[in-house]
Design a protein around this motif. Structure first.
Motif, PDB file in Angstrom:
ATOM      1  N   CYS A 206      10.758  48.575  80.649  1.00 38.88           N
ATOM      2  CA  CYS A 206      10.911  47.640  79.536  1.00 38.88           C
ATOM      3  C   CYS A 206      10.749  46.196  80.026  1.00 38.88           C
ATOM      4  O   CYS A 206      11.347  45.807  81.039  1.00 38.88           O
ATOM      5  CB  CYS A 206      12.287  47.806  78.895  1.00 38.88           C
ATOM      6  N   PRO A 207       9.979  45.380  79.320  1.00 36.88           N
ATOM      7  CA  PRO A 207       9.845  43.978  79.728  1.00 36.88           C
ATOM      8  C   PRO A 207      11.148  43.195  79.599  1.00 36.88           C
ATOM      9  O   PRO A 207      11.271  42.118  80.194  1.00 36.88           O
ATOM     10  CB  PRO A 207       8.769  43.445  78.775  1.00 36.88           C
ATOM     11  N   TRP A 208      12.096  43.709  78.818  1.00 38.94           N
ATOM     12  CA  TRP A 208      13.406  43.067  78.702  1.00 38.94           C
ATOM     13  C   TRP A 208      14.470  43.844  79.482  1.00 38.94           C
ATOM     14  O   TRP A 208      15.643  43.838  79.117  1.00 38.94           O
ATOM     15  CB  TRP A 208      13.793  42.947  77.231  1.00 38.94           C
ATOM     16  N   HIS A 209      14.062  44.513  80.522  1.00 43.09           N
ATOM     17  CA  HIS A 209      14.986  45.329  81.332  1.00 43.09           C
ATOM     18  C   HIS A 209      16.149  44.499  81.869  1.00 43.09           C
ATOM     19  O   HIS A 209      17.322  44.858  81.709  1.00 43.09           O
ATOM     20  CB  HIS A 209      14.203  45.961  82.490  1.00 43.09           C
ATOM     21  N   ALA A 210      15.862  43.368  82.486  1.00 46.07           N
ATOM     22  CA  ALA A 210      16.906  42.572  83.146  1.00 46.07           C
ATOM     23  C   ALA A 210      17.926  41.987  82.169  1.00 46.07           C
ATOM     24  O   ALA A 210      19.132  42.084  82.400  1.00 46.07           O
ATOM     25  CB  ALA A 210      16.264  41.471  83.991  1.00 46.07           C
ATOM     26  N   PRO A 211      17.497  41.348  81.059  1.00 45.29           N
ATOM     27  CA  PRO A 211      18.484  40.712  80.182  1.00 45.29           C
ATOM     28  C   PRO A 211      19.154  41.652  79.183  1.00 45.29           C
ATOM     29  O   PRO A 211      20.012  41.200  78.423  1.00 45.29           O
ATOM     30  CB  PRO A 211      17.651  39.667  79.439  1.00 45.29           C
ATOM     31  N   CYS A 212      18.808  42.931  79.169  1.00 43.16           N
ATOM     32  CA  CYS A 212      19.359  43.840  78.147  1.00 43.16           C
ATOM     33  C   CYS A 212      20.828  44.142  78.438  1.00 43.16           C
ATOM     34  O   CYS A 212      21.174  44.836  79.406  1.00 43.16           O
ATOM     35  CB  CYS A 212      18.555  45.138  78.109  1.00 43.16           C
ATOM     36  N   ALA A 213      21.700  43.655  77.570  1.00 40.80           N
ATOM     37  CA  ALA A 213      23.140  43.796  77.784  1.00 40.80           C
ATOM     38  C   ALA A 213      23.597  45.247  77.680  1.00 40.80           C
ATOM     39  O   ALA A 213      24.509  45.673  78.396  1.00 40.80           O
ATOM     40  CB  ALA A 213      23.905  42.924  76.781  1.00 40.80           C
ATOM     41  N   ALA A 214      22.969  46.022  76.794  1.00 40.34           N
ATOM     42  CA  ALA A 214      23.374  47.424  76.639  1.00 40.34           C
ATOM     43  C   ALA A 214      22.958  48.244  77.854  1.00 40.34           C
ATOM     44  O   ALA A 214      23.664  49.182  78.243  1.00 40.34           O
ATOM     45  CB  ALA A 214      22.760  48.006  75.369  1.00 40.34           C
ATOM     46  N   ARG A 215      21.831  47.921  78.469  1.00 40.25           N
ATOM     47  CA  ARG A 215      21.435  48.622  79.694  1.00 40.25           C
ATOM     48  C   ARG A 215      22.466  48.376  80.793  1.00 40.25           C
ATOM     49  O   ARG A 215      22.890  49.309  81.499  1.00 40.25           O
ATOM     50  CB  ARG A 215      20.050  48.159  80.157  1.00 40.25           C
ATOM     51  N   VAL A 216      22.889  47.118  80.925  1.00 39.38           N
ATOM     52  CA  VAL A 216      23.880  46.770  81.942  1.00 39.38           C
ATOM     53  C   VAL A 216      25.200  47.495  81.669  1.00 39.38           C
ATOM     54  O   VAL A 216      25.856  48.006  82.584  1.00 39.38           O
ATOM     55  CB  VAL A 216      24.099  45.244  81.975  1.00 39.38           C
ATOM     56  N   ALA A 217      25.572  47.574  80.370  1.00 40.11           N
ATOM     57  CA  ALA A 217      26.846  48.204  80.007  1.00 40.11           C
ATOM     58  C   ALA A 217      26.749  49.728  79.967  1.00 40.11           C
ATOM     59  O   ALA A 217      27.773  50.408  79.855  1.00 40.11           O
ATOM     60  CB  ALA A 217      27.304  47.678  78.647  1.00 40.11           C
ATOM     61  N   GLY A 218      25.538  50.269  80.019  1.00 38.99           N
ATOM     62  CA  GLY A 218      25.363  51.714  79.948  1.00 38.99           C
ATOM     63  C   GLY A 218      25.522  52.279  78.550  1.00 38.99           C
ATOM     64  O   GLY A 218      25.822  53.472  78.386  1.00 38.99           O
ATOM     65  N   THR A 219      25.312  51.434  77.514  1.00 40.39           N
ATOM     66  CA  THR A 219      25.533  51.877  76.135  1.00 40.39           C
ATOM     67  C   THR A 219      24.242  51.969  75.313  1.00 40.39           C
ATOM     68  O   THR A 219      24.296  52.237  74.114  1.00 40.39           O
ATOM     69  CB  THR A 219      26.489  50.899  75.422  1.00 40.39           C
ATOM     70  N   ALA A 220      23.089  51.746  75.956  1.00 43.03           N
ATOM     71  CA  ALA A 220      21.833  51.698  75.200  1.00 43.03           C
ATOM     72  C   ALA A 220      21.600  52.969  74.395  1.00 43.03           C
ATOM     73  O   ALA A 220      21.154  52.918  73.240  1.00 43.03           O
ATOM     74  CB  ALA A 220      20.661  51.448  76.149  1.00 43.03           C
ATOM     75  N   GLN A 221      21.919  54.121  74.991  1.00 38.92           N
ATOM     76  CA  GLN A 221      21.687  55.402  74.330  1.00 38.92           C
ATOM     77  C   GLN A 221      22.483  55.512  73.022  1.00 38.92           C
ATOM     78  O   GLN A 221      22.082  56.235  72.104  1.00 38.92           O
ATOM     79  CB  GLN A 221      22.082  56.538  75.268  1.00 38.92           C
ATOM     80  N   ASP A 222      23.585  54.798  72.916  1.00 43.48           N
ATOM     81  CA  ASP A 222      24.478  54.930  71.758  1.00 43.48           C
ATOM     82  C   ASP A 222      24.212  53.909  70.658  1.00 43.48           C
ATOM     83  O   ASP A 222      24.894  53.917  69.630  1.00 43.48           O
ATOM     84  CB  ASP A 222      25.931  54.776  72.215  1.00 43.48           C
ATOM     85  N   LEU A 223      23.242  53.024  70.859  1.00 42.01           N
ATOM     86  CA  LEU A 223      23.003  51.939  69.900  1.00 42.01           C
ATOM     87  C   LEU A 223      21.644  52.098  69.220  1.00 42.01           C
ATOM     88  O   LEU A 223      20.708  52.636  69.803  1.00 42.01           O
ATOM     89  CB  LEU A 223      23.079  50.583  70.620  1.00 42.01           C
ATOM     90  N   PRO A 224      21.559  51.615  67.970  1.00 40.67           N
ATOM     91  CA  PRO A 224      22.610  50.964  67.184  1.00 40.67           C
ATOM     92  C   PRO A 224      23.582  51.976  66.583  1.00 40.67           C
ATOM     93  O   PRO A 224      23.218  53.111  66.300  1.00 40.67           O
ATOM     94  CB  PRO A 224      21.812  50.255  66.080  1.00 40.67           C
ATOM     95  N   LYS A 225      24.811  51.526  66.408  1.00 44.14           N
ATOM     96  CA  LYS A 225      25.794  52.342  65.716  1.00 44.14           C
ATOM     97  C   LYS A 225      25.449  52.408  64.232  1.00 44.14           C
ATOM     98  O   LYS A 225      24.881  51.468  63.674  1.00 44.14           O
ATOM     99  CB  LYS A 225      27.198  51.743  65.874  1.00 44.14           C
TER     100      LYS A 225
END
Length: 348
Positions: A206-225
Motif C-alpha cells: 500500500c502506498p499509505w503503508h507507513a502512515p496508516c494508523a490501523a495498520r500500526v494498531a493491528g485493527t485494519a482487518q476490523d475496519l470500518p465498523k
C-alpha cells in the motif's frame, strides 16, 4: 496530509485501473479531457453496482446513445429495456429525466458547477462531487464505500457506519488536493478496490503503508465498523405468465413510481407480508396452473417470494390489465431480473 495525496497520485499514475469511462492519467496529462456524459453515465450505473456488472451495460449505452442528446431523444421503453438486469430501476428513469433537462436547460452540456449539478434529476451529493471532480477537475470530495474504508483505516476510526460518515467525509475532504482532484478521487477508490480491500488488505504494497494508523494498531482487518443490520422482511406475491395461441405474451408496463417502475413485466398481485393475504385474481379468465417451485429475489429492503401461474390463452382473450406483445418482439432480456427469473422457471 497533502504529501499523502501526492504519494497516492504517484501510485495512481502507475496502477490506475482501466475502465471504458476513464481517461488514463498519462492521456490526461497529455491534454485528453474526460467526457462529462461518460462520467455521469458511469456514476449513475455504479450506484450500488459493481464495476464488473456495469462495464457491458456502459459500453452498450454509449454505443447506442453516444451523446446526452441522443439519450434524451430515446424512447423510454428502449432505455428501460436496455437497463433490464442492472437493477435499481429508478436510476434508469432518472437517467432519462436528467438527460432531457441537460438538453433543454443546459444546451446538451453538463454544467461545470457543483450546485448546478445537484439540481439535476437523480444527482445527489456523491454523484455531483464525482462529476465535478472527475469530469471538470473541481476540488470536491468524493466518498463511496471504498473511500470510507480507506479513511477509517488510515485514521483508525472505530465509530461505526453510518454514524461515522461525516467523520470519514471530513478526513477525505482534508486530503483532497487542489491539483488533480479528479485523479485523486479515482486513486482513493482504486486503492480501496484493489489493495485496501474489505477482507485481507494487502498492507505490504500500500502506498499509505507507513502512515496508516490501523495498520500500526493491528485493527485494519476490523475496519470500518458497521452497525448491525436488521433482518430483511419477506414478502409474497403471484405473477401470471400467459401466452396466446399465436405466440404473443401477456405483459404489462409497471407504474412509473415504485419498485421496477416503468419496466416491462408479468401481470401479478401486490407483494405483501402475509402469504394468505395477497389478492390472486388473474388478469384474464383462463385455465391457470401453478408452476412447481417459486421465484426468490432480494431487493434492498426485503426478500421476495413469487408463485408463478401459467396458461395458454385463446385469441379472444380480453385481459383486464396488460397488453399482448408479439412473440417475435419479445425478449426475456428486456425484463428486470425478478421477472426473468419467473420466465426461466416456466422454461424448466
Amino acid at each position: 496530509m497533502r504529501d499523502l495525496s501526492a504519494e497516492l497520485l504517484g501510485w495512481y499514475d502507475v496502477h490506475a485501473r482501466k475502465m471504458p469511462w476513464r481517461v488514463p492519467p498519462a492521456d490526461k496529462a497529455a491534454g485528453v479531457r474526460p467526457d462529462p456524459y461518460a462520467v455521469w453515465m458511469s456514476e449513475i450505473m455504479l450506484q450500488q453496482t459493481t464495476v464488473a456488472a456495469v462495464t457491458a451495460y456502459f459500453r452498450a449505452f454509449i454505443t447506442r446513445w453516444p451523446t446526452v442528446s441522443d439519450l434524451a431523444a430515446a424512447e423510454d421503453a428502449d432505455v428501460m429495456a436496455a437497463w433490464a438486469g442492472l437493477g435499481y430501476y429508478a436510476r434508469a428513469r432518472n437517467l432519462l429525466k436528467c438527460a432531457r433537462v441537460v438538453v433543454k436547460e443546459h444546451g446538451g452540456a453538463f454544467p461545470a458547477d457543483h450546485a448546478a449539478l445537484l439540481r439535476l434529476p437523480g444527482i445527489g451529493p456523491y454523484t455531483a462531487g464525482a462529476i465535478a471532480s472527475i469530469a471538470f477537475d473541481l476540488p470536491h470530495v468524493v466518498v463511496d464505500g471504498n473511500v470510507e474504508r480507506v479513511m477509517a483505516r488510515l485514521h483508525d476510526e472505530h465509530t461505526p457506519l453510518p454514524a461515522a460518515k461525516p467523520i470519514l467525509t471530513a478526513h477525505a475532504e482534508a486530503l483532497t488536493p487542489a491539483e488533480r482532484p479528479g485523479d485523486y478521487a479515482q486513486a482513493v477508490m482504486d486503492l480501496g478496490a484493489t489493495i485496501c480491500s474489505p477482507k485481507s488488505p494487502a498492507c505490504g504494497i500500500c502506498p499509505w503503508h507507513a502512515p496508516c494508523a490501523a495498520r500500526v494498531a493491528g485493527t485494519a482487518q476490523d475496519l470500518p465498523k458497521k452497525t448491525p443490520k436488521q433482518a430483511k422482511p419477506v414478502r409474497h406475491g403471484t405473477v401470471y405468465i400467459g401466452q396466446r395461441v399465436d405466440g404473443a405474451w401477456l405483459l404489462e408496463t409497471r407504474p412509473d413510481k415504485g419498485l421496477l417502475g416503468g419496466m416491462l413485466g408479468w401481470p401479478g398481485s401486490d407483494w405483501v407480508a402475509a402469504t394468505g393475504a395477497r389478492p390472486t385474481a388473474p388478469p384474464v379468465d383462463a385455465d391457470w396452473r401453478m408452476v412447481p417451485g417459486e421465484v426468490r429475489h432480494t431487493f434492498t429492503h426485503f426478500h421476495l417470494m413469487l408463485d408463478v401461474m401459467i396458461a395458454a390463452l385463446p385469441m379472444t382473450a380480453d385481459p383486464d390489465r396488460g397488453h399482448f406483445v408479439p412473440h417475435e418482439r419479445f425478449s426475456p432480456s428486456d425484463l428486470p431480473t425478478v421477472m426473468r427469473k419467473a420466465f426461466d422457471l416456466t422454461r424448466k
